[in-house]
Each structure stands twice: as C-alpha cells, then as structure tokens.
Design an enzyme around this catalytic site. Structure first.
Site, short mmCIF file in Angstrom:
data_model
loop_
_atom_site.label_atom_id
_atom_site.label_comp_id
_atom_site.label_asym_id
_atom_site.label_seq_id
_atom_site.Cartn_x
_atom_site.Cartn_y
_atom_site.Cartn_z
N LYS A 1 -11.25 -7.89 -7.94
CA LYS A 1 -12.24 -8.19 -6.91
C LYS A 1 -13.16 -6.99 -6.70
CE LYS A 1 -11.02 -8.41 -2.53
NZ LYS A 1 -10.45 -8.83 -1.22
N LYS B 1 -15.08 -2.02 -1.94
CA LYS B 1 -15.81 -0.89 -1.37
C LYS B 1 -15.21 0.43 -1.79
CE LYS B 1 -15.38 -1.89 3.05
NZ LYS B 1 -14.56 -3.12 3.05
N LYS C 1 0.81 -1.22 0.00
CA LYS C 1 0.00 0.00 0.00
C LYS C 1 0.84 1.27 0.00
CE LYS C 1 -4.15 -1.96 2.14
NZ LYS C 1 -5.13 -1.85 3.24
#
Length: 321
Positions: free
Chosen positions: A189, A192, A108
């Site tokens: 995938k 959200k 990240k």
C-alpha cells in the site's frame, strides 16, 4: 451526532490519503464532524521532533485546503493537557491484558529493538481522543476497529463504576475508497512513512514530479490494457487511481486506451488536475504563517471547550478533580 476522524503526520500526505479519506471528509462531512491531526500518535515509534512539528502544520494546511471547514479541525497536541489527563484516568480503568492484546501492538512491536511504552498505551490515548470530544461515531478500517472497541469498553466501565460521563462510541465503516498501491511496488500500500518515495505521489508534489513518478510506475510485460487486478496489479492500480480521479468505474475508464504509455499520461494528467487546487491552497496557507496559526489556535480553543465539561466531570467522579 459527532463523528471524529484523525490522520497521523507520520509523513507527507499522499494521493491515497486524499482519495481514500481527506477528499471524502471535505465532500461528505456533516456539521459537527471533527477532524484532527494526531501528532501525539506519531510519537509511538522513533521520530524527529522538528520534522513532526513541520508535518503537523503541513497536514493541518492540507485538511483546510481540501475544503474541510476550519472550525472542524484541530491539532491533537494543542490539547495535550486535556487529553493527557483523560488518558491517565482511562489507563487506570484499563487492564494490562486489554492493552497487550491489541493486534497493532503485536505487529508493530515485533522485531523492534526498543518497544516504546507509548506503543502499548496508544489505544488508550486514542480512546481519550474519542471520549473527550463526545464522538458518537468513529469511521475506521479493520485495523483500527479493535481500538474503538476498547474505547467502548472503557467508556462503559467508567460510566458504570463512577458515573455517566462518556458517550459510548460506535465504529462505522467508511464508504469504500480506492486502495492506492505504491507505484514502484504494487504489492504494498502507498504509505506516508515509506523510506523510498519513488512510488509515492504526495499531494504537494509539483506537476512535473507527479508525471515522472507515474511514468515510472511498475506495470508488466503483457501489453494488455485491461482491468485485471489479480493478473496485472500494477496496471490495475493506475486504472483505479484514474477511476477515483474522474469518477467513473475502472472497467469504463480503461476501455479507451491502447498502450500503457497512453494510460500513464492520462493518469498523470488526472492526478495533477485533482491535486492542483489542493496544492495551491495548501501552499498559500503554509506561506501565510499568521493565518494558519490563527486557524490552529481557534481550532484548539473550540476543541478544548467541547471537551472541558467531560474532562472536569470525569476527574471529579474519579476522585481527583
């Protein structure tokens, strides 16, 4: 034996969250299991404060609306003083090397202009979530198993160095669930936090919107209604969603269709009916601010009480309580 699971309000909950985790928590949860909205975890990357607050309330409503007992849910930031204090104690028991080698931090932080310190220390915050509540089991996927291992190491180190306080948690593998892919790009995938919501079916989407999204789902030009995940990933994704909604194996549910359009209509119908009671109950809770506030306050009080003895013991043994 307490089992702890959390979900981060990085965006609106979607059908993948529902089928993969929330529905299972509601159906298979045991007395003593705990579920929390991990809003502090959402602060490790750039975020909008007002949106975070709104998403946290929405996700709390979704958990309760799904059938999880209200006395088993809480919002992480309502324990910010307790979990913050324990995080500091654990950070002082954690080495820089342990935090820096976390795979998620490496992934990240790569390519980010400003890497927040919270992204580095977030696994210690996660350890505090786990250890404060005395969780013995933490269901996680492969991407989070390393964080639970850090919690285990920190619990053992504190217990050995200062005195026995913490339960040493175990990472457990949750039952296999549908891995829902983005309808507009089955190579990724469903997420959200995606910037493009065209391929994401959110649990609070209205039926007409759900149907439009499913109808526009990417398939292929082969024209073969079969379950072949490698050759036809887009079609397989729709089949797997239908399979999870109706509770039948993918190869069984696909057998009755002769066209992609027919399959898509069936998927839309199944998803709409699967989400209908959840959407209605969540919407009612969100409209009843007083009731949702009552549930949240009670959950915070219970979670605080559960962790109070461990926190006070940890602080005292660490020499600061």
């Amino acid at each position: 034996m307490t089992r702890l699971s959390g979900i981060t309000p990085s965006g609106h909950a979607h059908i993948g969250n529902h089928l993969g985790a929330i529905r299972r928590w509601a159906r298979q949860g045991r007395p003593g299991d705990l579920y929390f909205v991990s809003d502090l975890h959402a602060m490790t990357v750039s975020y909008n404060p007002a949106r975070l607050r709104k998403l946290s309330r929405e996700l709390l409503a979704v958990l309760v609306a799904a059938g999880i007992e209200p006395d088993q849910v809480f919002v992480q930031s309502d324990l910010v003083r307790e979990v913050g204090a324990l995080t500091w104690v654990l950070e002082c028991a954690c080495s820089f090397g342990e935090a820096a080698r976390m795979t998620q931090f490496k992934q990240k932080s790569e390519g980010q202009g400003m890497v927040r310190l919270g992204l580095l220390t977030y696994p210690v915050l996660m350890a505090a979530d786990i250890l404060l509540q005395g969780a013995a089991e933490v269901p996680v996927g492969d991407d989070q198993a390393q964080h639970v291992e850090l919690a285990r190491s920190l619990a053992r180190r504190f217990n050995t160095t200062y005195g026995e306080v913490f339960t040493v948690p175990e990472a457990v593998t949750p039952p296999t669930a549908a891995r829902v892919r983005d309808l507009s790009d089955p190579g990724r995938k469903m997420s959200k936090s995606t910037q493009d919501s065209a391929g994401v079916v959110f649990v609070l989407d209205e039926p007409d919107l759900i149907r439009r999204k499913v109808r526009r789902a990417v398939t292929d030009s082969l024209g073969r209604v079969e379950y072949r995940p490698q050759e036809q990933p887009g079609l397989a994704n729709l089949v797997e969603i239908l399979s999870a909604c109706v509770g039948k194996p993918p190869r069984e549910v696909v057998a009755g269709f002769s066209s992609y359009g027919e399959l898509k209509e069936a998927v839309a119908d199944a998803v709409i009916e699967e989400l209908r009671p959840l959407r209605e109950r969540a919407s009612a809770l969100l409209a009843d601010r007083a009731e949702l506030d009552r549930i949240r306050k009670a959950g915070a009080e219970r979670a605080t009480e559960r962790g109070a003895h461990r926190l006070s013991s940890a602080l005292r043994l660490a020499g600061v309580g």
